[in-house]
Design a protein around this motif. Sequence first.
Motif, short mmCIF file in Angstrom:
data_model
loop_
_atom_site.label_atom_id
_atom_site.label_comp_id
_atom_site.label_asym_id
_atom_site.label_seq_id
_atom_site.Cartn_x
_atom_site.Cartn_y
_atom_site.Cartn_z
N GLU A 76 0.40 -37.98 9.10
CA GLU A 76 0.76 -39.27 9.70
C GLU A 76 -0.26 -40.35 9.31
N GLY A 77 -1.54 -39.99 9.34
CA GLY A 77 -2.57 -40.92 8.88
C GLY A 77 -2.32 -41.32 7.43
N ALA A 78 -1.87 -40.36 6.63
CA ALA A 78 -1.60 -40.64 5.22
C ALA A 78 -0.45 -41.64 5.09
N MET A 79 0.57 -41.47 5.92
CA MET A 79 1.69 -42.42 5.87
C MET A 79 1.22 -43.83 6.19
N LEU A 80 0.25 -43.94 7.08
CA LEU A 80 -0.23 -45.26 7.50
C LEU A 80 -0.95 -46.00 6.37
N VAL A 81 -1.46 -45.28 5.38
CA VAL A 81 -2.04 -45.99 4.23
C VAL A 81 -1.03 -46.11 3.09
N ILE A 116 0.94 -43.48 1.81
CA ILE A 116 1.20 -42.26 1.03
C ILE A 116 2.51 -41.66 1.53
N PRO A 157 4.16 -38.34 2.16
CA PRO A 157 3.74 -36.94 2.22
C PRO A 157 4.62 -36.00 1.40
N ARG A 174 -4.26 -32.46 5.83
CA ARG A 174 -4.77 -32.40 7.20
C ARG A 174 -4.15 -33.45 8.11
N GLU A 175 -3.71 -34.58 7.58
CA GLU A 175 -3.33 -35.69 8.44
C GLU A 175 -2.16 -36.46 7.82
#
Lengths: 288, 237
Positions: free
Chosen positions: A177-182, A184, A186, A174-175
Amino acid sequence: MTALLLPAIVGGLLTGGVYALVALGLTLIYGVLHIVNFAHGALLMAAMFGAWLLAAKLGLDPLLALPLLTAAMFAVGWALYRFVIGPVSRGQDRAILLATLGVAVVIDNGALMLFTGDSRTIETPYALAMLQAGPLLLPEAKLIAFVCALLLAALLWAFMALTDTGRAIRAVAREPEGAMLVGIRPQRMFALAYGIGTACLGAAACLLLPSFYVSPQVGESFVLIAFTIVVLGGMGSFPGALVGGLLVGVTENLGGLYLGESLGPICVPLLFIAVLLLRPTGLFGAAR
Amino acid sequence: MADAVLRVRDLHAGYGDFRVLQGVSMEVAAGEVVALLGANGVGKTTLNRALSGLLRPSQGAITFCGRPIAGIDHAAIVRAGLVHVPEGRRIFPNLSVRDNLLLGCYVRGGATRAQSLARVLESFPRLAARLRQAAGSLSGGEQQMLAIGRGLMARPVLLILDEPSLGLSPKLVEEMFALILRLRAEGLSILLVEQNVVQSLAVAARAYVMEHGRIVMQGAADVLAGDARLRAAYLGL
Ligand SMILES: Nc1ncnc2c1ncn2[C@@H]1O[C@H](COP(=O)(O)OP(=O)(O)OP(=O)(O)O)[C@@H](O)[C@H]1O
Ligand SMILES: [Mg+2]
């Protein structure tokens, strides 16, 4: 007729469990990558030939081959995404779709070349065995397949819900970019999701082989059913694939029982249309 | 500044041929809150994205804790302790509040996770009451708290907050700045991007003002707060 009703329902549930496993792989890939995996049927067929080869040439029982083939199909799916689908598509959904279609064409024709169009089958000691359960006579192969399919579905659910990697896969769905910020990555999660979706096919192939013929066309019929289940249950929904699988299995059997061999198969498409009319997002789809 | 946590030199970055950052140089010292001000579209978010590795700079150097990080992998930057809480929150709406927070320490692994979670929940009691709820069903203010909480789970050395008070009610904006003061008291370095100029200058030690991808003004926050040019440009005074 009622004497036949209960066995038909139970038999439908048993087959539906394996359908659900095929559909789970499809719905997982859809939910994370947002594409319909056109290679799903071809990969299932390839896995069934894999199981057939292990059984016919090496004498390995499909149930013993299950862990092996599941792992091998995970590797195949992962590598396909990592080295073919991912690089070819560069993150564009339309291109991913076409890449999976290309993979399907290659596998289908490769199988035709290697195995010709013939159907093949294997014999297992339990293929024709029946288990007496009260008034019911249950085909042993299907019972084993059903139990294994449900166990694997539960295992997959636990992995997605309870592990960091499972959470990360759901997060990129779902997210990204948010995942990259923690922290992860993608693309790694996409490859894992594609690998896990393909691993479901490795397991399903071993469970199907004792009761079904293998041919280069075998994937098509299953993937049509799996697609029906995924839409019926709600695109991307886990419980939807499970309940949808069981429902389609039972509907198929009841259709055959009441309407006969030739008219029976219209029941699943009818159920499909009826559910979509009443709930356009499917049984477990998020209401819009 | 000898003990700079973050040092940016002549940074250029953009989207394709569209150049946004055109030679940005700036610093954040250990334990310092630095405000980054500027009108819409001047490149503040683009700078944040370049710092956290989401966007590859075309030129220039970024040093974080003495280590060059320009152009390296975003996961390695998070692991080093530079954590970016983005504009628009970017929480995981389909995951529970708890799973969102747990993913905050994805790069740290499980060792310190329970401890981090307890600390974050202490700071955000409203999240503690909603741990099992899907994050997408939280209110806007709660989602912002969750985004910051998720960032804190990574145990950052430097926290980048991009417009944390955007879209919050006045009461929640007060809470947000109170939180920034608390984090400052704990010794966290913070780069704060804000439209709330007066309040940001009140919590920051220093500030930079950006225009068209360049730093056009910088200095101590209290001095800038009294600067006639800044007051005219951003406060309409
Ligand atoms: N993904 C993108 N692709 C192309 N151009 C972009 C992209 N993101 C931002 N831009 C452009 O880059 C410029 C700087 O945008 P940026 O988001 O960094 O500004 P900002 O200072 O954060 O503004 P705001 O205060 O509105 O958040 C703008 O002209 C914007 O239109
Ligand atoms: Mg911005």
